[in-house]
Design a protein around this motif. Structure first.
Motif, mmCIF file in Angstrom:
data_model
loop_
_atom_site.group_PDB
_atom_site.id
_atom_site.type_symbol
_atom_site.label_atom_id
_atom_site.label_comp_id
_atom_site.label_asym_id
_atom_site.label_seq_id
_atom_site.Cartn_x
_atom_site.Cartn_y
_atom_site.Cartn_z
ATOM 1 N N VAL A 147 0.820 -1.218 0.000
ATOM 2 C CA VAL A 147 0.000 0.000 0.000
ATOM 3 C C VAL A 147 0.856 1.271 0.000
ATOM 4 N N PRO A 148 1.866 1.395 0.869
ATOM 5 C CA PRO A 148 2.659 2.631 0.854
ATOM 6 C C PRO A 148 3.361 2.901 -0.478
ATOM 7 N N LEU A 149 3.875 1.856 -1.120
ATOM 8 C CA LEU A 149 4.534 2.077 -2.409
ATOM 9 C C LEU A 149 3.530 2.477 -3.482
ATOM 10 N N ALA A 150 2.319 1.944 -3.382
ATOM 11 C CA ALA A 150 1.275 2.362 -4.321
ATOM 12 C C ALA A 150 0.945 3.839 -4.139
ATOM 13 N N ALA A 151 0.819 4.272 -2.903
ATOM 14 C CA ALA A 151 0.557 5.693 -2.637
ATOM 15 C C ALA A 151 1.705 6.557 -3.140
ATOM 16 N N ALA A 152 2.927 6.040 -3.043
ATOM 17 C CA ALA A 152 4.097 6.810 -3.471
ATOM 18 C C ALA A 152 4.043 7.135 -4.962
ATOM 19 N N HIS A 153 3.501 6.241 -5.772
ATOM 20 C CA HIS A 153 3.412 6.523 -7.206
ATOM 21 C C HIS A 153 2.486 7.711 -7.486
ATOM 22 N N ILE A 154 1.385 7.791 -6.757
ATOM 23 C CA ILE A 154 0.492 8.945 -6.929
ATOM 24 C C ILE A 154 1.185 10.207 -6.439
ATOM 25 N N ARG A 155 1.897 10.088 -5.323
ATOM 26 C CA ARG A 155 2.590 11.258 -4.756
ATOM 27 C C ARG A 155 3.669 11.778 -5.720
ATOM 28 N N VAL A 156 4.418 10.876 -6.331
ATOM 29 C CA VAL A 156 5.449 11.283 -7.278
ATOM 30 C C VAL A 156 4.819 11.949 -8.505
ATOM 31 N N ALA A 157 3.717 11.388 -8.997
ATOM 32 C CA ALA A 157 3.034 12.014 -10.128
ATOM 33 C C ALA A 157 2.587 13.422 -9.773
ATOM 34 N N ARG A 158 2.104 13.596 -8.554
ATOM 35 C CA ARG A 158 1.664 14.910 -8.104
ATOM 36 C C ARG A 158 2.850 15.883 -8.024
ATOM 37 N N GLU A 159 3.957 15.413 -7.452
ATOM 38 C CA GLU A 159 5.144 16.266 -7.324
ATOM 39 C C GLU A 159 5.680 16.672 -8.696
ATOM 40 N N TYR A 173 22.421 -2.092 -2.756
ATOM 41 C CA TYR A 173 21.084 -2.138 -2.160
ATOM 42 C C TYR A 173 20.613 -0.759 -1.693
ATOM 43 N N PRO A 174 20.442 0.183 -2.615
ATOM 44 C CA PRO A 174 19.996 1.519 -2.222
ATOM 45 C C PRO A 174 18.522 1.533 -1.837
ATOM 46 N N THR A 175 18.098 2.595 -1.198
ATOM 47 C CA THR A 175 16.684 2.808 -0.901
ATOM 48 C C THR A 175 15.912 2.944 -2.208
ATOM 49 N N TRP A 176 14.726 2.368 -2.247
ATOM 50 C CA TRP A 176 13.872 2.478 -3.438
ATOM 51 C C TRP A 176 13.639 3.940 -3.784
ATOM 52 N N ASP A 177 13.789 4.266 -5.050
ATOM 53 C CA ASP A 177 13.614 5.637 -5.510
ATOM 54 C C ASP A 177 12.486 5.684 -6.533
ATOM 55 N N PRO A 178 11.303 6.171 -6.154
ATOM 56 C CA PRO A 178 10.180 6.198 -7.092
ATOM 57 C C PRO A 178 10.356 7.205 -8.218
ATOM 58 N N GLN A 179 11.409 8.056 -8.126
ATOM 59 C CA GLN A 179 11.697 8.984 -9.215
ATOM 60 C C GLN A 179 12.641 8.361 -10.247
ATOM 61 N N ALA A 180 13.216 7.206 -9.937
ATOM 62 C CA ALA A 180 14.134 6.562 -10.883
ATOM 63 C C ALA A 180 13.333 5.910 -12.006
ATOM 64 N N PRO A 181 13.578 6.270 -13.271
ATOM 65 C CA PRO A 181 12.827 5.641 -14.363
ATOM 66 C C PRO A 181 13.066 4.138 -14.388
ATOM 67 N N PHE A 182 12.018 3.402 -14.761
ATOM 68 C CA PHE A 182 12.057 1.950 -14.705
ATOM 69 C C PHE A 182 11.514 1.380 -16.006
ATOM 70 N N GLY A 183 12.268 0.494 -16.607
ATOM 71 C CA GLY A 183 11.845 -0.154 -17.837
ATOM 72 C C GLY A 183 12.995 -0.971 -18.391
ATOM 73 N N GLY A 184 12.779 -1.600 -19.546
ATOM 74 C CA GLY A 184 13.733 -2.601 -19.974
ATOM 75 C C GLY A 184 14.418 -2.365 -21.302
ATOM 76 N N PHE A 185 15.548 -3.039 -21.449
ATOM 77 C CA PHE A 185 16.206 -3.256 -22.734
ATOM 78 C C PHE A 185 15.697 -4.601 -23.272
ATOM 79 N N LYS A 186 15.988 -4.852 -24.535
ATOM 80 C CA LYS A 186 15.735 -6.154 -25.160
ATOM 81 C C LYS A 186 14.282 -6.613 -24.925
ATOM 82 N N GLN A 187 14.088 -7.869 -24.552
ATOM 83 C CA GLN A 187 12.717 -8.386 -24.425
ATOM 84 C C GLN A 187 12.078 -8.058 -23.074
#
Length: 488
Positions: free
Chosen positions: A115-127, A446-460
């Motif tokens: 739940v907290p990480l889900a809320a963080a995505h909305i918060r980051v979008a707002r920021e 093992y850094p702290t999760w950063d919801p501002q760090a872009p996330f996605g993939g190379f290749k498949q």
């Protein structure tokens, strides 16, 4: 005695409805579908699945709402996002209980992480919305970024709320209207989120939800001419089908797909403090994370030491029922996944990998439920299926390497390129290795999760990015207005 919120929710008619144009309405499809509690293997709830007719209603509503929402002031959209964050936090207990029922998360993990990480995505979008410049000048040309239109969002079962908010947050923020199809295997928290959207006062038609399977709703979403983009998270196999369905309409397709992420322990790493967290990261959410570092690459001469440390960490995992406050892990999310994990563990044994701890079957004390023994394999070679295929369970492969260059070669030797970890006491060395791994995100020590760090993939592992500014811009189109200002 009055019913608890989760009981009230499970008794409500909305489980058998779609949320379209600001209302809960009966589905045309109306096909009953049991949502199975993976801890008991019994139905936790029965929902109804929609069809193409339901989707068409949702698309019509979103298409009509788009120009109004796209032209609302930024302040209005910020206020809506603020209210959504407030309601997610206020309804943490309901959402946590629903996720426990639909996909097996322990209540402690659902409350403290899902739940907290889900809320963080909305918060980051707002920021990000609050500071985003939608227009920039290049000489006399204005380069503007405008909402792409109607966004079709298809989300998976493994992080059922987190993945929803990762897409809905930025899409709402920039002014898109939305049709959401959550996984039919874990739809309960998404239905609760739809009620949050409603209660937050988001205008009718801006957000719509239709439950359904891939054939009856997912494929028609991807091919629908009035949906301007598709954002899909799921398996690479399903992602290929989505892209094929979307191709005739030439819509944008963003995809976050499979992974087989490496965790390179460089020779100078502090093994005593690096191995245990690596095991836990690989088995977080029962290994049901596309970015889970399930390949631990270690110097060959340190393999025996790592085996001992990895076994100790895996054996420290406490498997239990959802309400067991001491439990760190529940069952995997569904029967097909349980069977897949069991098959892959047996395949690892058959391939000649050495099972250090765990193995096939349920943990001791469990004779029902989709519970899996946390498993560590050693003497894994890069060509083994367990080193190449995404298992999506609590299964870790220890792969020895002979040099740093060899480790990088092994790390890149898969069809995937989603994420990677590097452990070292020499930050410059870790940075050098990180730059040579072909993947979308590398985590050092093992850094702290950063919801501002872009996330996605190379290749498949996919195309496009989620999270941060880049995730916001996935839902924007670029327009150049040449001659916007008069030349001097």
């Amino acid at each position: 005695m009055s019913k608890q919120p989760v009981e009230q929710f499970l008794d409500s008619s909305r489980l058998k409805q779609a949320y379209i144009n600001g209302e809960w309405i009966a589905l045309s499809g109306n096909a009953p579908f049991d949502v199975i509690n993976p801890a008991t293997e019994e139905p936790a709830a029965t929902i109804h699945l929609g069809n193409r007719d339901d989707l068409n209603k949702a698309v019509a509503a979103a298409k009509a709402a788009f120009p109004i929402w796209a032209n609302t002031p930024v302040e209005t959209r910020l206020a809506a996002l603020d209210k959504i964050i407030e309601l997610i936090e206020a309804r943490t207990e309901l959402l946590a209980n629903l996720m426990s029922l639909e996909m097996g998360a322990t209540l402690a993990y659902a409350r403290g992480t899902q739940v907290p990480l889900a809320a963080a995505h909305i918060r980051v979008a707002r920021e990000n919305l609050a500071k985003y410049e939608f227009t920039e000048m290049r000489g006399t040309t204005a380069v503007t970024r405008e909402p792409i239109g109607v966004a079709g969002l298809i989300t998976p079962w493994n992080w059922p709320l987190y993945q929803v908010t990762a897409k809905v947050g930025p899409a709402l923020a920039v002014g898109c209207s939305i049709i959401l199809k959550p996984s039919e295997l874990s739809p309960l928290s998404a239905l609760a989120f739809a009620q949050i959207i409603h209660d937050a006062g988001v205008p009718a038609g801006v957000f719509n939800l239709v439950n359904g399977n891939g054939i009856d709703v997912g494929e028609p979403m991807a091919s629908h001419p009035d949906i301007d983009m598709i954002s899909f998270t799921g398996s690479t196999r399903a992602g290929v089908l989505v892209a094929q369905a979307a191709a005739p309409t030439v819509k944008r397709v963003g995809q976050e797909l499979g992974g087989k992420s490496p965790n390179i322990l460089l020779p100078d790493a502090d093994f005593a403090s690096a191995v245990g967290p690596g095991v836990q990261a690989g088995m977080r959410n029962n290994g049901q994370s596309c970015s889970a570092p399930t390949r631990m690459l270690v110097p060959r001469e340190r393999l025996a030491e790592v085996e001992k440390l990895a076994a100790e960490s895996a054996e420290s995992i406490v498997i239990g029922l959802a309400d067991n406050e001491l439990a760190t892990h529940g069952p995997v999310a569904n029967k097909p996944q349980f069977e897949r994990v069991q098959t892959m563990i047996q395949r690892g044994i058959d391939e000649g990998a050495r099972c250090v701890t765990g193995g096939t079957g349920r943990p001791e004390g469990f004779d029902r439920g989709y519970y899996v023994r946390p498993t560590v394999f050693s003497d894994v070679t890069p060509d083994m299926d367990i080193a190449q295929e995404e298992i999506f369970g609590p299964v870790l492969c220890l792969i020895p390497y002979d040099s740093v260059e060899h480790a990088i070669q092994i790390a890149n030797d898969t069809v995937y390129g989603l994420a990677a970890h590097v452990q070292s006491t020499d930050l410059d060395a870790a940075r050098k290795v990180a730059r040579q791994i072909r993947c979308g995100q590398v985590l050092i020590n093992y850094p702290t999760w950063d919801p501002q760090a872009p996330f996605g993939g190379f290749k498949q592992s996919g195309s496009g990015r989620e999270y941060g500014i880049e995730g916001l811009e996935e839902y924007l189109e670029i327009k150049a207005i040449v001659g916007f200002e008069t030349q001097a």
